[in-house]
Design a protein around this motif. Structure first.
Motif, PDB file in Angstrom:
ATOM      1  N   TYR A   9     -22.357   0.399 -48.066  1.00  0.00           N
ATOM      2  CA  TYR A   9     -23.721   0.869 -48.327  1.00  0.00           C
ATOM      3  C   TYR A   9     -24.601  -0.281 -48.810  1.00  0.00           C
ATOM      4  O   TYR A   9     -25.760  -0.393 -48.410  1.00  0.00           O
ATOM      5  CB  TYR A   9     -23.725   1.992 -49.363  1.00  0.00           C
ATOM      6  CG  TYR A   9     -23.201   3.316 -48.870  1.00  0.00           C
ATOM      7  CD1 TYR A   9     -22.923   3.549 -47.527  1.00  0.00           C
ATOM      8  CD2 TYR A   9     -22.977   4.354 -49.757  1.00  0.00           C
ATOM      9  CE1 TYR A   9     -22.444   4.774 -47.085  1.00  0.00           C
ATOM     10  CE2 TYR A   9     -22.503   5.578 -49.327  1.00  0.00           C
ATOM     11  CZ  TYR A   9     -22.234   5.783 -47.992  1.00  0.00           C
ATOM     12  OH  TYR A   9     -21.770   6.988 -47.569  1.00  0.00           O
ATOM     13  N   SER A  10     -24.076  -1.134 -49.659  1.00  0.00           N
ATOM     14  CA  SER A  10     -24.835  -2.277 -50.155  1.00  0.00           C
ATOM     15  C   SER A  10     -25.211  -3.218 -49.014  1.00  0.00           C
ATOM     16  O   SER A  10     -26.329  -3.737 -48.967  1.00  0.00           O
ATOM     17  CB  SER A  10     -24.033  -3.042 -51.204  1.00  0.00           C
ATOM     18  OG  SER A  10     -23.828  -2.251 -52.330  1.00  0.00           O
ATOM     19  N   THR A  11     -24.292  -3.408 -48.099  1.00  0.00           N
ATOM     20  CA  THR A  11     -24.555  -4.278 -46.955  1.00  0.00           C
ATOM     21  C   THR A  11     -25.671  -3.706 -46.089  1.00  0.00           C
ATOM     22  O   THR A  11     -26.580  -4.425 -45.678  1.00  0.00           O
ATOM     23  CB  THR A  11     -23.279  -4.479 -46.115  1.00  0.00           C
ATOM     24  OG1 THR A  11     -22.283  -5.077 -46.942  1.00  0.00           O
ATOM     25  CG2 THR A  11     -23.543  -5.368 -44.917  1.00  0.00           C
ATOM     26  N   TRP A  12     -25.607  -2.392 -45.816  1.00  0.00           N
ATOM     27  CA  TRP A  12     -26.652  -1.775 -45.002  1.00  0.00           C
ATOM     28  C   TRP A  12     -27.998  -1.832 -45.713  1.00  0.00           C
ATOM     29  O   TRP A  12     -29.027  -2.042 -45.076  1.00  0.00           O
ATOM     30  CB  TRP A  12     -26.306  -0.334 -44.662  1.00  0.00           C
ATOM     31  CG  TRP A  12     -25.256  -0.234 -43.606  1.00  0.00           C
ATOM     32  CD1 TRP A  12     -24.029   0.347 -43.725  1.00  0.00           C
ATOM     33  CD2 TRP A  12     -25.311  -0.757 -42.269  1.00  0.00           C
ATOM     34  NE1 TRP A  12     -23.328   0.217 -42.552  1.00  0.00           N
ATOM     35  CE2 TRP A  12     -24.095  -0.457 -41.639  1.00  0.00           C
ATOM     36  CE3 TRP A  12     -26.275  -1.449 -41.548  1.00  0.00           C
ATOM     37  CZ2 TRP A  12     -23.823  -0.814 -40.327  1.00  0.00           C
ATOM     38  CZ3 TRP A  12     -26.001  -1.817 -40.236  1.00  0.00           C
ATOM     39  CH2 TRP A  12     -24.792  -1.493 -39.648  1.00  0.00           C
ATOM     40  N   LEU A  13     -28.022  -1.682 -47.004  1.00  0.00           N
ATOM     41  CA  LEU A  13     -29.266  -1.768 -47.763  1.00  0.00           C
ATOM     42  C   LEU A  13     -29.856  -3.170 -47.674  1.00  0.00           C
ATOM     43  O   LEU A  13     -31.060  -3.338 -47.454  1.00  0.00           O
ATOM     44  CB  LEU A  13     -29.036  -1.370 -49.219  1.00  0.00           C
ATOM     45  CG  LEU A  13     -30.263  -1.397 -50.115  1.00  0.00           C
ATOM     46  CD1 LEU A  13     -31.339  -0.469 -49.576  1.00  0.00           C
ATOM     47  CD2 LEU A  13     -29.873  -1.011 -51.521  1.00  0.00           C
ATOM     48  N   ARG A  14     -29.024  -4.183 -47.800  1.00  0.00           N
ATOM     49  CA  ARG A  14     -29.503  -5.565 -47.670  1.00  0.00           C
ATOM     50  C   ARG A  14     -30.071  -5.820 -46.279  1.00  0.00           C
ATOM     51  O   ARG A  14     -31.099  -6.472 -46.131  1.00  0.00           O
ATOM     52  CB  ARG A  14     -28.391  -6.560 -47.969  1.00  0.00           C
ATOM     53  CG  ARG A  14     -28.172  -6.787 -49.445  1.00  0.00           C
ATOM     54  CD  ARG A  14     -27.212  -7.925 -49.635  1.00  0.00           C
ATOM     55  NE  ARG A  14     -25.934  -7.528 -49.024  1.00  0.00           N
ATOM     56  CZ  ARG A  14     -24.796  -7.394 -49.667  1.00  0.00           C
ATOM     57  NH1 ARG A  14     -24.729  -7.684 -50.929  1.00  0.00           N
ATOM     58  NH2 ARG A  14     -23.707  -7.001 -49.057  1.00  0.00           N
ATOM     59  N   SER A  34     -37.330   4.422 -38.800  1.00  0.00           N
ATOM     60  CA  SER A  34     -36.909   4.792 -37.456  1.00  0.00           C
ATOM     61  C   SER A  34     -36.703   3.545 -36.599  1.00  0.00           C
ATOM     62  O   SER A  34     -35.739   3.465 -35.827  1.00  0.00           O
ATOM     63  CB  SER A  34     -37.953   5.707 -36.815  1.00  0.00           C
ATOM     64  OG  SER A  34     -37.571   6.030 -35.505  1.00  0.00           O
ATOM     65  N   SER A  35     -37.579   2.572 -36.751  1.00  0.00           N
ATOM     66  CA  SER A  35     -37.445   1.315 -36.006  1.00  0.00           C
ATOM     67  C   SER A  35     -36.159   0.593 -36.389  1.00  0.00           C
ATOM     68  O   SER A  35     -35.484   0.021 -35.526  1.00  0.00           O
ATOM     69  CB  SER A  35     -38.637   0.398 -36.285  1.00  0.00           C
ATOM     70  OG  SER A  35     -39.816   0.965 -35.834  1.00  0.00           O
ATOM     71  N   PHE A  36     -35.827   0.630 -37.662  1.00  0.00           N
ATOM     72  CA  PHE A  36     -34.602  -0.020 -38.126  1.00  0.00           C
ATOM     73  C   PHE A  36     -33.376   0.664 -37.526  1.00  0.00           C
ATOM     74  O   PHE A  36     -32.454  -0.001 -37.051  1.00  0.00           O
ATOM     75  CB  PHE A  36     -34.522   0.007 -39.654  1.00  0.00           C
ATOM     76  CG  PHE A  36     -33.267  -0.605 -40.203  1.00  0.00           C
ATOM     77  CD1 PHE A  36     -33.031  -1.962 -40.072  1.00  0.00           C
ATOM     78  CD2 PHE A  36     -32.306   0.171 -40.832  1.00  0.00           C
ATOM     79  CE1 PHE A  36     -31.866  -2.532 -40.574  1.00  0.00           C
ATOM     80  CE2 PHE A  36     -31.146  -0.386 -41.330  1.00  0.00           C
ATOM     81  CZ  PHE A  36     -30.934  -1.752 -41.208  1.00  0.00           C
ATOM     82  N   LEU A  37     -33.373   1.981 -37.519  1.00  0.00           N
ATOM     83  CA  LEU A  37     -32.241   2.715 -36.951  1.00  0.00           C
ATOM     84  C   LEU A  37     -32.117   2.461 -35.448  1.00  0.00           C
ATOM     85  O   LEU A  37     -31.008   2.316 -34.924  1.00  0.00           O
ATOM     86  CB  LEU A  37     -32.380   4.206 -37.241  1.00  0.00           C
ATOM     87  CG  LEU A  37     -32.313   4.580 -38.723  1.00  0.00           C
ATOM     88  CD1 LEU A  37     -32.609   6.059 -38.894  1.00  0.00           C
ATOM     89  CD2 LEU A  37     -30.971   4.209 -39.315  1.00  0.00           C
ATOM     90  N   THR A  38     -33.242   2.380 -34.775  1.00  0.00           N
ATOM     91  CA  THR A  38     -33.226   2.057 -33.346  1.00  0.00           C
ATOM     92  C   THR A  38     -32.687   0.653 -33.131  1.00  0.00           C
ATOM     93  O   THR A  38     -31.877   0.416 -32.224  1.00  0.00           O
ATOM     94  CB  THR A  38     -34.641   2.186 -32.759  1.00  0.00           C
ATOM     95  OG1 THR A  38     -35.104   3.522 -32.959  1.00  0.00           O
ATOM     96  CG2 THR A  38     -34.667   1.844 -31.278  1.00  0.00           C
ATOM     97  N   ASN A  45     -25.492  -2.493 -31.822  1.00  0.00           N
ATOM     98  CA  ASN A  45     -24.448  -1.610 -31.277  1.00  0.00           C
ATOM     99  C   ASN A  45     -23.698  -0.830 -32.352  1.00  0.00           C
ATOM    100  O   ASN A  45     -22.485  -0.679 -32.315  1.00  0.00           O
ATOM    101  CB  ASN A  45     -23.464  -2.396 -30.420  1.00  0.00           C
ATOM    102  CG  ASN A  45     -24.133  -3.006 -29.211  1.00  0.00           C
ATOM    103  OD1 ASN A  45     -24.972  -2.392 -28.590  1.00  0.00           O
ATOM    104  ND2 ASN A  45     -23.774  -4.230 -28.881  1.00  0.00           N
ATOM    105  N   VAL A  46     -24.458  -0.335 -33.337  1.00  0.00           N
ATOM    106  CA  VAL A  46     -23.871   0.460 -34.415  1.00  0.00           C
ATOM    107  C   VAL A  46     -23.746   1.899 -33.928  1.00  0.00           C
ATOM    108  O   VAL A  46     -24.657   2.442 -33.316  1.00  0.00           O
ATOM    109  CB  VAL A  46     -24.752   0.383 -35.682  1.00  0.00           C
ATOM    110  CG1 VAL A  46     -24.246   1.303 -36.761  1.00  0.00           C
ATOM    111  CG2 VAL A  46     -24.799  -1.054 -36.177  1.00  0.00           C
ATOM    112  N   SER A  47     -22.648   2.517 -34.233  1.00  0.00           N
ATOM    113  CA  SER A  47     -22.415   3.899 -33.839  1.00  0.00           C
ATOM    114  C   SER A  47     -23.418   4.827 -34.521  1.00  0.00           C
ATOM    115  O   SER A  47     -23.724   4.648 -35.698  1.00  0.00           O
ATOM    116  CB  SER A  47     -20.989   4.303 -34.245  1.00  0.00           C
ATOM    117  OG  SER A  47     -20.830   5.685 -34.111  1.00  0.00           O
TER     118      SER A  47
END
Length: 50
Positions: A9-14, A34-38, A45-47
């Motif tokens: 979670y910390s990595t994704w936040l960074r 939304s742009s970040f998730l896209t 290539n994140v699931s």
């Protein structure tokens, strides 16, 4: 919470903060999330389940 989960979670936040810094401050809003998730799905290539 498990240590490995917390670290993930910390990595994704960074990564999100880094992504947001590339955007102009005046354009930061909820559509950027939304742009970040896209970006994660298409470029990194994140699931979708992540």
């Amino acid at each position: 919470m498990a240590y490995k989960t917390e670290k993930t979670y910390s990595t994704w936040l960074r990564r999100f903060i880094y992504f947001m810094r590339k955007c102009r401050r005046s354009s930061v809003d909820y559509t950027k999330e939304s742009s970040f998730l896209t970006y994660l799905a298409l470029q990194r290539n994140v699931s979708p389940n992540t």
